[in-house]
Design an enzyme around this catalytic site. Structure first.
Site, PDB file in Angstrom:
ATOM      1  N   GLU A 179      -2.119  -1.494  -3.421  1.00 49.41           N
ATOM      2  CA  GLU A 179      -3.186  -0.782  -2.718  1.00 49.41           C
ATOM      3  C   GLU A 179      -2.973   0.713  -2.858  1.00 49.41           C
ATOM      4  O   GLU A 179      -1.853   1.209  -2.680  1.00 49.41           O
ATOM      5  CB  GLU A 179      -3.228  -1.180  -1.243  1.00 49.41           C
ATOM      6  CG  GLU A 179      -3.768  -2.582  -1.017  1.00 49.41           C
ATOM      7  CD  GLU A 179      -4.016  -2.885   0.442  1.00 49.41           C
ATOM      8  OE1 GLU A 179      -4.809  -3.799   0.709  1.00 49.41           O
ATOM      9  OE2 GLU A 179      -3.424  -2.213   1.319  1.00 49.41           O
TER      10      GLU A 179
ATOM     11  N   HIS B 269       0.851  -1.197   0.000  1.00 50.48           N
ATOM     12  CA  HIS B 269       0.000   0.000   0.000  1.00 50.48           C
ATOM     13  C   HIS B 269       0.882   1.241   0.000  1.00 50.48           C
ATOM     14  O   HIS B 269       1.555   1.535   0.987  1.00 50.48           O
ATOM     15  CB  HIS B 269      -0.900  -0.021   1.239  1.00 50.48           C
ATOM     16  CG  HIS B 269      -1.867   1.116   1.318  1.00 50.48           C
ATOM     17  ND1 HIS B 269      -2.748   1.262   2.375  1.00 50.48           N
ATOM     18  CD2 HIS B 269      -2.106   2.172   0.487  1.00 50.48           C
ATOM     19  CE1 HIS B 269      -3.481   2.348   2.179  1.00 50.48           C
ATOM     20  NE2 HIS B 269      -3.101   2.919   1.051  1.00 50.48           N
TER      21      HIS B 269
ATOM     22  N   HIS C 209      -7.974  -7.914   6.390  1.00 52.83           N
ATOM     23  CA  HIS C 209      -7.788  -6.886   7.414  1.00 52.83           C
ATOM     24  C   HIS C 209      -7.955  -7.503   8.803  1.00 52.83           C
ATOM     25  O   HIS C 209      -9.042  -7.903   9.192  1.00 52.83           O
ATOM     26  CB  HIS C 209      -8.733  -5.689   7.282  1.00 52.83           C
ATOM     27  CG  HIS C 209      -8.191  -4.452   7.966  1.00 52.83           C
ATOM     28  ND1 HIS C 209      -7.261  -3.628   7.375  1.00 52.83           N
ATOM     29  CD2 HIS C 209      -8.416  -3.933   9.188  1.00 52.83           C
ATOM     30  CE1 HIS C 209      -6.956  -2.644   8.200  1.00 52.83           C
ATOM     31  NE2 HIS C 209      -7.635  -2.809   9.320  1.00 52.83           N
TER      32      HIS C 209
END
EC number: 2.6.99.2
Length: 248
Positions: free
Chosen positions: A75, A48, A199
């Site tokens: 991401e 990310h 997550h």
């Protein structure tokens, strides 16, 4: 999707970069972590690039893509800057996530239902470039339907609340959240979407998620990197893979 189909494991290496950046040097190297994760059986690497560059840096993306042979899941926030970077690197996949500077990690799902026109236009160039676009969303009917409506081929359902309730010992809330995820996965498949989840997943929470035949991929990072401090990345991944496969 057949329940016998192998569930893919994407390994997020952001927090190797978090540790590196704590001292401002070059070590530990997230590129090395990506290579080791591939050697240990990862099906993909997730990184990310946040707008504030708090962990992954721009140079890491090119270096990771050069070093690995498995897909990179990039991401990114839905900004012009990140779109330009994605189109410059052409990763296998791009997962659009919400971002707020004050958050420690991605706290909620992307608001697709209320921003569908903009997001449809935003993801179009990525799709045209051959990047497989996913949207990181809550397991809510409105968001899942909006994701399908704007032409995203993949959704990643946010498992953070489910994992948080489990950690707090709130069994009723955890089970309610799991039921939402199950329903969301079923709806996604019905609408022709590929469904991923991620997550906050750990050894204790992964099995009920991995057991869902509608789910094609799990993305796990913070727990695996934390566990690797004590047992090494390969051992942490091997244990996670075993729990995923046993649930399947």
């Amino acid at each position: 999707m057949s329940a016998m189909e192998k569930l893919r494991l994407g390994v997020n290496i952001d927090h190797v970069a978090t540790l590196r950046n704590a001292r401002g040097g070059a070590l530990p190297d997230p590129v090395r972590a990506a290579v080791l994760a591939e050697q240990a059986g990862a099906d993909g690497i997730t990184a990310h690039l946040r707008e504030d560059r708090r962990h992954i840096r721009d140079a890491d993306i090119a270096a990771i893509m050069e070093a690995i042979t498995i897909p990179l899941n990039f991401e990114m926030a839905a900004t012009d800057e990140m779109q330009e970077i994605a189109l410059g690197h052409l990763p296998h996949a791009a997962c659009i996530v919400p971002e707020r500077r004050e958050e420690r990690t991605t706290e909620g799902g992307l608001e697709v239902a209320g921003d569908d026109n903009r997001l449809a236009q935003y993801i179009a160039p990525l799709k045209d470039a051959g990047i497989r676009v996913s949207l990181f969303i809550a397991a809510e009917r409105s968001q899942i339907e909006a994701a399908a409506r704007i032409g995203a081929p993949v959704i990643e359902l946010h498992t953070g609340a489910y994992c948080d309730y489990d950690a707090e010992g709130d069994v009723a809330a955890r089970d309610a959240e799991l039921a939402r995820l199950i329903a969301g996965a079923k709806l996604g498949v019905e609408l022709g979407l590929e469904v991923h989840m991620g997550h906050g997943l750990n050894y204790d929470t992964v099995a009920p998620i991995a057991a869902l035949p509608e789910v094609a991929e799990l993305n796990i990072g913070h727990f695996l990197i934390g566990e690797s401090i004590f047992v090494g990345l390969e051992a942490a991944m091997t244990e996670m893979r075993a729990r995923m496969d046993a649930a399947r």
